[in-house]
Each structure stands twice: as structure tokens, then as C-alpha cells.
Design a protein around this motif. Structure first.
Motif, PDB file in Angstrom:
ATOM      1  N   ALA A  14      49.680  41.351  35.561  1.00 53.27           N
ATOM      2  CA  ALA A  14      48.983  40.074  35.547  1.00 53.27           C
ATOM      3  C   ALA A  14      49.955  38.921  35.722  1.00 53.27           C
ATOM      4  O   ALA A  14      49.678  37.970  36.440  1.00 53.27           O
ATOM      5  CB  ALA A  14      48.213  39.916  34.237  1.00 53.27           C
ATOM      6  N   VAL A  15      51.118  39.002  35.083  1.00 58.60           N
ATOM      7  CA  VAL A  15      52.115  37.948  35.214  1.00 58.60           C
ATOM      8  C   VAL A  15      52.682  37.928  36.628  1.00 58.60           C
ATOM      9  O   VAL A  15      52.868  36.877  37.240  1.00 58.60           O
ATOM     10  CB  VAL A  15      53.244  38.123  34.179  1.00 58.60           C
ATOM     11  CG1 VAL A  15      54.383  37.155  34.460  1.00 58.60           C
ATOM     12  CG2 VAL A  15      52.719  37.935  32.765  1.00 58.60           C
ATOM     13  N   GLU A  16      52.937  39.103  37.172  1.00 60.36           N
ATOM     14  CA  GLU A  16      53.525  39.184  38.512  1.00 60.36           C
ATOM     15  C   GLU A  16      52.619  38.560  39.571  1.00 60.36           C
ATOM     16  O   GLU A  16      53.094  38.014  40.567  1.00 60.36           O
ATOM     17  CB  GLU A  16      53.813  40.645  38.855  1.00 60.36           C
ATOM     18  CG  GLU A  16      55.017  41.212  38.092  1.00 60.36           C
ATOM     19  CD  GLU A  16      55.251  42.678  38.408  1.00 60.36           C
ATOM     20  OE1 GLU A  16      54.362  43.284  39.032  1.00 60.36           O
ATOM     21  OE2 GLU A  16      56.305  43.212  38.021  1.00 60.36           O
ATOM     22  N   THR A  17      51.329  38.594  39.356  1.00 59.97           N
ATOM     23  CA  THR A  17      50.416  38.013  40.340  1.00 59.97           C
ATOM     24  C   THR A  17      50.519  36.498  40.398  1.00 59.97           C
ATOM     25  O   THR A  17      49.991  35.880  41.331  1.00 59.97           O
ATOM     26  CB  THR A  17      48.958  38.393  40.019  1.00 59.97           C
ATOM     27  OG1 THR A  17      48.615  37.895  38.723  1.00 59.97           O
ATOM     28  CG2 THR A  17      48.758  39.889  40.050  1.00 59.97           C
ATOM     29  N   PHE A  18      51.191  35.889  39.445  1.00 63.89           N
ATOM     30  CA  PHE A  18      51.331  34.431  39.411  1.00 63.89           C
ATOM     31  C   PHE A  18      52.744  33.980  39.772  1.00 63.89           C
ATOM     32  O   PHE A  18      53.125  32.846  39.513  1.00 63.89           O
ATOM     33  CB  PHE A  18      50.952  33.894  38.024  1.00 63.89           C
ATOM     34  CG  PHE A  18      49.498  34.082  37.692  1.00 63.89           C
ATOM     35  CD1 PHE A  18      48.558  33.152  38.084  1.00 63.89           C
ATOM     36  CD2 PHE A  18      49.074  35.214  37.008  1.00 63.89           C
ATOM     37  CE1 PHE A  18      47.212  33.336  37.797  1.00 63.89           C
ATOM     38  CE2 PHE A  18      47.741  35.398  36.713  1.00 63.89           C
ATOM     39  CZ  PHE A  18      46.802  34.468  37.111  1.00 63.89           C
ATOM     40  N   GLU A  19      53.521  34.879  40.371  1.00 65.21           N
ATOM     41  CA  GLU A  19      54.893  34.517  40.761  1.00 65.21           C
ATOM     42  C   GLU A  19      54.897  33.438  41.842  1.00 65.21           C
ATOM     43  O   GLU A  19      55.727  32.543  41.837  1.00 65.21           O
ATOM     44  CB  GLU A  19      55.645  35.753  41.257  1.00 65.21           C
ATOM     45  CG  GLU A  19      56.024  36.739  40.163  1.00 65.21           C
ATOM     46  CD  GLU A  19      57.065  36.182  39.212  1.00 65.21           C
ATOM     47  OE1 GLU A  19      57.694  35.162  39.532  1.00 65.21           O
ATOM     48  OE2 GLU A  19      57.249  36.771  38.132  1.00 65.21           O
ATOM     49  N   GLU A  20      53.962  33.521  42.763  1.00 63.12           N
ATOM     50  CA  GLU A  20      53.898  32.529  43.840  1.00 63.12           C
ATOM     51  C   GLU A  20      52.861  31.460  43.489  1.00 63.12           C
ATOM     52  O   GLU A  20      51.828  31.743  42.895  1.00 63.12           O
ATOM     53  CB  GLU A  20      53.525  33.206  45.157  1.00 63.12           C
ATOM     54  CG  GLU A  20      54.580  34.191  45.655  1.00 63.12           C
ATOM     55  CD  GLU A  20      54.216  34.769  47.010  1.00 63.12           C
ATOM     56  OE1 GLU A  20      53.197  34.326  47.583  1.00 63.12           O
ATOM     57  OE2 GLU A  20      54.933  35.653  47.485  1.00 63.12           O
ATOM     58  N   THR A  21      53.170  30.213  43.877  1.00 55.10           N
ATOM     59  CA  THR A  21      52.272  29.122  43.565  1.00 55.10           C
ATOM     60  C   THR A  21      52.410  28.003  44.590  1.00 55.10           C
ATOM     61  O   THR A  21      53.460  27.836  45.206  1.00 55.10           O
ATOM     62  CB  THR A  21      52.568  28.548  42.165  1.00 55.10           C
ATOM     63  OG1 THR A  21      51.699  27.440  41.914  1.00 55.10           O
ATOM     64  CG2 THR A  21      54.010  28.071  42.053  1.00 55.10           C
ATOM     65  N   ALA A  28      54.971  23.436  38.296  1.00 50.26           N
ATOM     66  CA  ALA A  28      54.746  24.878  38.424  1.00 50.26           C
ATOM     67  C   ALA A  28      54.999  25.642  37.134  1.00 50.26           C
ATOM     68  O   ALA A  28      54.262  26.567  36.790  1.00 50.26           O
ATOM     69  CB  ALA A  28      55.616  25.434  39.544  1.00 50.26           C
ATOM     70  N   GLY A  29      56.058  25.290  36.401  1.00 46.76           N
ATOM     71  CA  GLY A  29      56.405  26.067  35.229  1.00 46.76           C
ATOM     72  C   GLY A  29      56.818  27.473  35.610  1.00 46.76           C
ATOM     73  O   GLY A  29      57.287  27.726  36.722  1.00 46.76           O
ATOM     74  N   THR A  30      56.594  28.411  34.713  1.00 46.88           N
ATOM     75  CA  THR A  30      56.906  29.812  34.985  1.00 46.88           C
ATOM     76  C   THR A  30      55.632  30.568  35.351  1.00 46.88           C
ATOM     77  O   THR A  30      54.522  30.043  35.219  1.00 46.88           O
ATOM     78  CB  THR A  30      57.537  30.470  33.750  1.00 46.88           C
ATOM     79  OG1 THR A  30      56.555  30.507  32.697  1.00 46.88           O
ATOM     80  CG2 THR A  30      58.757  29.699  33.277  1.00 46.88           C
ATOM     81  N   ALA A  31      55.803  31.812  35.785  1.00 44.58           N
ATOM     82  CA  ALA A  31      54.631  32.645  36.079  1.00 44.58           C
ATOM     83  C   ALA A  31      53.778  32.814  34.829  1.00 44.58           C
ATOM     84  O   ALA A  31      52.542  32.844  34.901  1.00 44.58           O
ATOM     85  CB  ALA A  31      55.086  34.001  36.613  1.00 44.58           C
ATOM     86  N   GLY A  32      54.433  32.905  33.677  1.00 41.06           N
ATOM     87  CA  GLY A  32      53.699  33.015  32.415  1.00 41.06           C
ATOM     88  C   GLY A  32      52.870  31.774  32.130  1.00 41.06           C
ATOM     89  O   GLY A  32      51.735  31.864  31.646  1.00 41.06           O
ATOM     90  N   ASP A  33      53.427  30.594  32.414  1.00 38.68           N
ATOM     91  CA  ASP A  33      52.667  29.351  32.236  1.00 38.68           C
ATOM     92  C   ASP A  33      51.428  29.352  33.113  1.00 38.68           C
ATOM     93  O   ASP A  33      50.328  28.978  32.669  1.00 38.68           O
ATOM     94  CB  ASP A  33      53.537  28.137  32.593  1.00 38.68           C
ATOM     95  CG  ASP A  33      54.670  27.916  31.618  1.00 38.68           C
ATOM     96  OD1 ASP A  33      54.482  28.187  30.422  1.00 38.68           O
ATOM     97  OD2 ASP A  33      55.749  27.460  32.058  1.00 38.68           O
ATOM     98  N   ARG A  34      51.596  29.763  34.358  1.00 36.48           N
ATOM     99  CA  ARG A  34      50.473  29.748  35.286  1.00 36.48           C
ATOM    100  C   ARG A  34      49.414  30.780  34.879  1.00 36.48           C
ATOM    101  O   ARG A  34      48.211  30.530  35.009  1.00 36.48           O
ATOM    102  CB  ARG A  34      50.971  29.998  36.722  1.00 36.48           C
ATOM    103  CG  ARG A  34      51.897  28.882  37.216  1.00 36.48           C
ATOM    104  CD  ARG A  34      52.208  29.010  38.685  1.00 36.48           C
ATOM    105  NE  ARG A  34      53.100  30.117  38.999  1.00 36.48           N
ATOM    106  CZ  ARG A  34      54.426  30.067  38.919  1.00 36.48           C
ATOM    107  NH1 ARG A  34      55.021  28.966  38.504  1.00 36.48           N
ATOM    108  NH2 ARG A  34      55.162  31.115  39.248  1.00 36.48           N
TER     109      ARG A  34
END
Length: 524
Positions: A14-21, A28-34
Motif C-alpha cells: 500500500a505504501v509503495e503504491t504512493f511512491e509517485e505523486t 508531497a511529503g513521504t509515501a507514508g504521508d500520501r
């Protein structure tokens, strides 16, 4: 301490799916933030420019615990004297500290500017999620708005105290303090708008001042000030407030240390401006609690030994007893002025942080439709990336609120005291909902910081028990017999605001308010 449940494959994916933004780098923050924002159904509108040290400094300076014990002793001195100052500080540190540990866990689960009302919406029983979170949202708004007025007015009174000290002919008038408060509010508005992007850097500098100022006050008091005996400090309870029971008096006197220790949750309301918030926020809250709690205890013990006459402290010549204590220690107007200015500057900086916290909390609640004219207060101006309307409201509301002091300082003090009670209510309901979830054995959502299963449960229980007791005694008057001038009118304000919120809910908000739980993503 860490994630007691581990990190399963679903979470990693789930976190990896938010690596790109497509968000700009400053948001943007981090993938965890998103991932957290997506889970909570929120859109990223503010800049994530706070890392650990700046948000730690933000919360520590907002609390100003060791500084706050100086201005908050008016509760404790009449209700037990020196031992109440010391022992009730320890009780408050343990009880409120346990509550803060629990809130740190909730901050890791749901790092949002909404804070307590959002947590209640997620963790309360389904049947009461909407109404409970709505009421807690109102009390959060009330508590932090009253907090701005309290800090700004305290700065004004400290400036007046310096004027009394250095000018024997000066006669303070209520309108003097009102005008000074206006100036303080204006400066807070400037720092929260024109210098908003520099706040993280400023908070680091203020954290250094907060620590260095501690020693700048501590050392002269121990070296120069006359001292009480240890028996007087630790054992000699003196009740001059009229209460017959020392125990009841001490519980009323706990409002002093409670005032000084309240506020580590301020970091939560800045959550959407913190990078890697679900990990950074809990550590910032715990670090703030430890730093301010320990320095506050050392300072209150020091103050108890060096305070001087209890009777004189109960009716201070310079608005605050600590100014007289500084003068007794240094026998110098210049030395006393310098020491007082350290407290004054940090209190002003706390007011700046109060405006930031209150405006973000108001913005978040308006975003869910919880307030009248929510569309106005939730607006974030593009380019500025700040809730400017909420900031403006916070400053204007404080300026109007302080006008009450022209007619009645009793009424104004009631407004200030309600800030404590309102925040205690938001803490209490949040912890109660989480404890009920624990007792029922319901699973918690994923969190990156945890106090552990057993210690977390203990903190939840101890924190909730303390908040119940503190909330009850927060409504008690300091002195008896009770008159119109010394009555604690917080209960009237509390009931009044709850009634207004209830009427607005029935008339409008039950249709317009969207509880945070209704916005949660279903696929995470």
C-alpha cells in the motif's frame, strides 16, 4: 516502542503504491504521508515543511512549561501553598503524561490537523460517531481559540508588570492591557502569514532559547534568592482560599500545573505540515512531554524554595509573583527586567504557535462542515498554502474577546479558564473511545508508533482516570465563600457553547457535517 503489530505485506504494498505523486515537492511529503491522507480521504493543501526538530520546538515552545509554572501558581498558592505546587505537579505530569502517550498512538494512526475530533469519529461506537466527533470539534475550536487569548493577554500583563517594576508612578488600567494585547495579536498575525514559511527555522532557534533560558533563570534563583526550608516546601500545606479540606484545595490547585503542562497535542494540529507525520508526530509529542515535564519540575521546585511570602504571592505587586521573586533574588531592576523578558519573549512565541495551532484545527473542522460558514474558514489561498481566513478569524476573535476585560475581568477570566476545560473534554472523549475499543478487543488500524499492548493500555486507563478528576475540579472556584467576582464561570461558558453547538447541529450541521469516518478510503 514501535509498531507492535508489525508491518504486513499489504501495508508495504500500500505504501509503495504512493511512491509517485504529481504534488509539488513542498507538499508531497513521504509515501507514508500520501498514504495516510488517502486513507483519511483528505486532499493535501498545506506545505509539509516541518521535520522532527522544528515540530518538537513548536510544541515545546507552545507549552512553555517551565515558564508557565511561574504565571500559573495563582491556582496553587492559595490552595495548599508550596507543597501543592510541587506534589500536584507530579500528579499532573503522571496523569496528563499518560494521556499524551495515548494521544501519540492515535496521532500515529491518524496524523491529521483535525486531531481529537477525527480520532473520536474513527474510534467511537458507530451509533455515536457523528454527534460525539461534532461536539469534540467544537470544544477543540473553543479551547484553542481561548488559548490564544490567554497567552496574548499574559504577555500584556507581563509587560505591565515590567512597567510597574521600573516606574513607581505608573498606574495600570484595564484599557492599557487591552491595547497591548491588540499589539501582540497583530504581531502574531504577521508571524503566521508573512513569515509562515520561516516558522520551522524560527522554531529551532526558539527551542534553543527555551533551553538556554531555563538555565538563565534557574541559576540566579539558586545562587541569590532567599530560601524556604525543605519542610515548608514539601510538607507545610497552607490553605488560605477558604476551603476546609486540604485534599479538595490541592485538587483545585492542580489547575496551575495543568495549565503549564497542557498542549503537547498542538503538534497534531500541524500534522498536515509535517514530513513523515505518522512517525515524527508521536516522537515529537513524547519528547516535548519529557523535556518540558522534567524542566518544569526542576523549575517549580526551585520556585517553591525561592518564592518568598505565600501571602504576598497570592496578591502580587507586579501582576505576577515571579517578578517579585526575581527582584528579591537580584535586588536589581535591570536584572529582574532581563529575567522577566526571557519569560515574556517565550510567552509571546507561545502565542504565535497558539495562533498556528488554533487556525489549523479550525480549518480542519470547517473542511468537514462542522462550523457556520465552513466554506470561508476552510479556504486555503493558493501560493500562500495557508488557511488565511482561519488565521484572520483567530486574531480578530481574540481581539474582540479581550474587550470583555474593559467591563469585567471576572468574565474575561472565565473565558480563559474554559480553554483548559474544553481541551480536557476533547482529550477525555478521545481516550474514552480508544479504551472502549481496547476493552472490546477490536483491532486497531496500522500505526508506526506504539506504546506497546500492556503499557499502552495502562497509559489509556491512567490518563482517562486523571482527566475525569481534573475535568470535574476545573469547574471549582479557587476561593470560598463564592461571590460574583471570584466565581469560576467556566461552567456557564461550557454549557453555553455546548448549547449553541447542539442547536446548530439540529438546525443545520446534522445535514452539512460529514464526519471524518465517512471519508475513509475503503481499499486500505
Amino acid at each position: 516502542m514501535g509498531n507492535e503489530n508489525g508491518e504486513d505485506k499489504k501495508t508495504v504494498l500500500a505504501v509503495e503504491t504512493f511512491e509517485e505523486t504529481s504534488l509539488p515537492p513542498e507538499k508531497a511529503g513521504t509515501a507514508g504521508d500520501r498514504r495516510d491522507m488517502y486513507r483519511m480521504g483528505k486532499m493535501q493543501e498545506l506545505r509539509r515543511n516541518f521535520s522532527f526538530v522544528p515540530i518538537f520546538g513548536f510544541a515545546a515552545v507552545l507549552m512553555i512549561t517551565w515558564e508557565g509554572v511561574f504565571s500559573a501558581i495563582s491556582y496553587a498558592v492559595p490552595n495548599g501553598g508550596l507543597p501543592t505546587m510541587v506534589w500536584m505537579y507530579l500528579v499532573t505530569f503522571i496523569g496528563l503524561g499518560a494521556a499524551i502517550v495515548t494521544m501519540a498512538e492515535m496521532a500515529s494512526m491518524a496524523p491529521t490537523s483535525g486531531g481529537q475530533y477525527h480520532w473520536v469519529s474513527e474510534f467511537a461506537p458507530r451509533s455515536s460517531q457523528k454527534l460525539l466527533s461534532y461536539l469534540v470539534g467544537w470544544f477543540c475550536v473553543l479551547g484553542w481559540q481561548a488559548g490564544i487569548a490567554g497567552q496574548c493577554f499574559t504577555v500584556a500583563l507581563e509587560i505591565q508588570g515590567l512597567a510597574i517594576l521600573n516606574n513607581a508612578t505608573y498606574v495600570p488600567k484595564p484599557w492599557h492591557s487591552v491595547l497591548i494585547t491588540f499589539a501582540v495579536v497583530l504581531l502574531c498575525a504577521v508571524f503566521n502569514t508573512l513569515f509562515a514559511r520561516q516558522l520551522p527555522k524560527i522554531e529551532v532557534v526558539l527551542l534553543v532559547l527555551h533551553i538556554c533560558g531555563f538555565f538563565a533563570i534557574l541559576v540566579p534563583l539558586w545562587v541569590f534568592a532567599p530560601r524556604h526550608t525543605s519542610a515548608e516546601v514539601w510538607l507545610d500545606f497552607k490553605v488560605i482560599s477558604g476551603w476546609q479540606s486540604v485534599g479538595a484545595a490541592a485538587l483545585i490547585g492542580q489547575l496551575g500545573p495543568l495549565y503549564a503542562l497542557l498542549g503537547p497535542d498542538s503538534a497534531v494540529h500541524m500534522a498536515e505540515e509535517v514530513r513523515d507525520a505518522s512517525r515524527v508526530l508521536p516522537w515529537a509529542m513524547i519528547s516535548t512531554l519529557l523535556l518540558n515535564g522534567i524542566t518544569g519540575f526542576i523549575m517549580i521546585v526551585t520556585f517553591a524554595y525561592t518564592l518568598g511570602s505565600i501571602e504576598a504571592a497570592a496578591a502580587p505587586k507586579y501582576n505576577f509573583a515571579f517578578i517579585g521573586t526575581f527582584y528579591n533574588a537580584t535586588q536589581s531592576h535591570a536584572g529582574t527586567s532581563v529575567m522577566t523578558c526571557i519569560i515574556l519573549i517565550l510567552t509571546f512565541c507561545s502565542a504565535i504557535s497558539n495562533v498556528a495551532t488554533a487556525s489549523r484545527q479550525m480549518f480542519a473542522f470547517a473542511r468537514d462542515g462542522g462550523l457556520p460558514f465552513s466554506g470561508v474558514w476552510r479556504y486555503v489561498k493558493p501560493g500562500w498554502d495557508l488557511p488565511l481566513n482561519a488565521i484572520a478569524f483567530s486574531c480578530i476573535f481574540t481581539s474582540l474577546l479581550v474587550l470583555i476585560n474593559l467591563g469585567s475581568d471576572t468574565a474575561f477570566n472565565a473565558i480563559l479558564s474554559i480553554g483548559i476545560v474544553a481541551l480536557l473534554t476533547s482529550y477525555l472523549v478521545s481516550l474514552g473511545c480508544l479504551l472502549l475499543k481496547r476493552v472490546r478487543g477490536e483491532p486497531f488500524i496500522y500505526r508506526r508508533w506504539s506504546a506497546g499492548r500492556k503499557f499502552g493500555f495502562l497509559c489509556n486507563v491512567v490518563g482517562l482516570a486523571y482527566l475525569i478528576v481534573a475535568s470535574v475540579f476545573a469547574f471549582f472556584p479557587i476561593f470560598i465563600p463564592v461571590t460574583t467576582t471570584n466565581m469560576n464561570w467556566a461552567v456557564a461558558v461550557y454549557v453555553g457553547v455546548a448549547s449553541i453547538a447542539g442547536v446548530y447541529y439540529v438546525a443545520y450541521a446534522r445535514n452539512s457535517y460529514v464526519p471524518p469516518v465517512a471519508r475513509l478510503a475503503k481499499d486500505l
